[in-house]
Write a protein that holds these residues in place. Structure first.
Motif, mmCIF file in Angstrom:
data_model
loop_
_atom_site.group_PDB
_atom_site.id
_atom_site.type_symbol
_atom_site.label_atom_id
_atom_site.label_comp_id
_atom_site.label_asym_id
_atom_site.label_seq_id
_atom_site.Cartn_x
_atom_site.Cartn_y
_atom_site.Cartn_z
ATOM 1 N N ASP A 31 29.051 35.996 37.060
ATOM 2 C CA ASP A 31 30.201 35.596 36.864
ATOM 3 C C ASP A 31 31.436 36.535 37.294
ATOM 4 O O ASP A 31 32.256 35.374 38.018
ATOM 5 C CB ASP A 31 30.116 35.465 35.218
ATOM 6 C CG ASP A 31 29.242 34.609 34.696
ATOM 7 O OD1 ASP A 31 28.671 33.800 35.090
ATOM 8 O OD2 ASP A 31 28.537 34.032 33.717
ATOM 9 N N GLN A 32 31.415 37.342 37.337
ATOM 10 C CA GLN A 32 33.095 38.154 38.308
ATOM 11 C C GLN A 32 32.891 38.108 39.273
ATOM 12 O O GLN A 32 33.862 38.206 39.750
ATOM 13 C CB GLN A 32 32.448 40.264 37.615
ATOM 14 C CG GLN A 32 33.973 40.387 37.986
ATOM 15 C CD GLN A 32 35.294 39.974 36.964
ATOM 16 O OE1 GLN A 32 34.756 40.055 35.869
ATOM 17 N NE2 GLN A 32 36.074 39.513 37.965
ATOM 18 N N ILE A 33 30.908 38.475 39.549
ATOM 19 C CA ILE A 33 31.474 38.353 41.402
ATOM 20 C C ILE A 33 31.903 36.892 41.745
ATOM 21 O O ILE A 33 32.940 36.806 42.618
ATOM 22 C CB ILE A 33 29.958 38.708 42.373
ATOM 23 C CG1 ILE A 33 29.839 39.825 41.813
ATOM 24 C CG2 ILE A 33 30.335 37.963 43.107
ATOM 25 C CD1 ILE A 33 28.116 40.302 42.287
ATOM 26 N N GLN A 34 31.475 35.981 41.332
ATOM 27 C CA GLN A 34 31.882 34.422 41.241
ATOM 28 C C GLN A 34 33.273 34.747 41.260
ATOM 29 O O GLN A 34 33.756 34.222 42.438
ATOM 30 C CB GLN A 34 31.111 33.834 40.502
ATOM 31 C CG GLN A 34 31.328 32.236 40.278
ATOM 32 C CD GLN A 34 30.887 31.009 39.989
ATOM 33 O OE1 GLN A 34 29.923 31.391 39.083
ATOM 34 N NE2 GLN A 34 30.624 29.486 39.631
ATOM 35 N N ARG A 35 33.641 35.080 40.320
ATOM 36 C CA ARG A 35 35.072 34.587 39.958
ATOM 37 C C ARG A 35 35.696 35.745 41.196
ATOM 38 O O ARG A 35 36.953 34.680 41.626
ATOM 39 C CB ARG A 35 35.750 35.226 38.341
ATOM 40 C CG ARG A 35 35.438 34.081 37.173
ATOM 41 C CD ARG A 35 35.893 34.747 35.812
ATOM 42 N NE ARG A 35 35.318 35.495 35.880
ATOM 43 C CZ ARG A 35 34.462 36.179 34.903
ATOM 44 N NH1 ARG A 35 33.567 34.803 34.806
ATOM 45 N NH2 ARG A 35 34.014 37.779 34.575
#
Length: 122
Positions: free
Chosen positions: A16-20
């Motif tokens: 999720d952090q990589i996506q953001r």
């Protein structure tokens, strides 16, 4: 006693952090004209965090050229992620065009056409 977090939870949090972060970094840091308006749909991490498959869609431009440009910029984006993420291993990025939305739109059109034909026949 507090519940121990599983590695699956950590995998999801990091994905999720990589996506953001990638959504922001692509818009701000990548200046390739082949990359139009890109949306990161999902990130799949390998269990060892060595590789990340990044699924994207695009509103403008050719999806194949966009994929080529994103994969060309993957090393630069990896370095930028390394500065943001506080994890030991930042994965190698592999961009893949997400065709599921195009397929859904196509199916929706087919259904609409079938319904219109059916209504005309009634």
């Amino acid at each position: 006693m507090p519940k121990k977090r599983s590695s699956g939870d950590r995998n999801v949090r990091i994905a999720d952090q990589i996506q953001r972060d990638l959504s922001e970094l692509i818009a701000r840091e990548v200046k390739d004209p082949r990359i139009g308006l890109v949306t990161i749909q999902a990130v799949e991490l390998t269990p060892d965090y060595a590789h990340a498959k990044i699924f994207f869609t695009t509103l403008t431009g050719d999806p194949r050229q966009t994929q080529e440009a994103l994969n060309h910029a993957a090393g630069h984006l990896h370095n930028l992620l390394f500065k943001r993420l506080h994890i030991h291993t930042v994965p190698t990025l592999h961009f893949v065009f997400d065709e599921s939305i195009e397929k859904a739109v196509h199916m929706s059109r087919l259904i609409d056409e079938a319904n219109a034909t059916r209504a005309k026949d009634d």
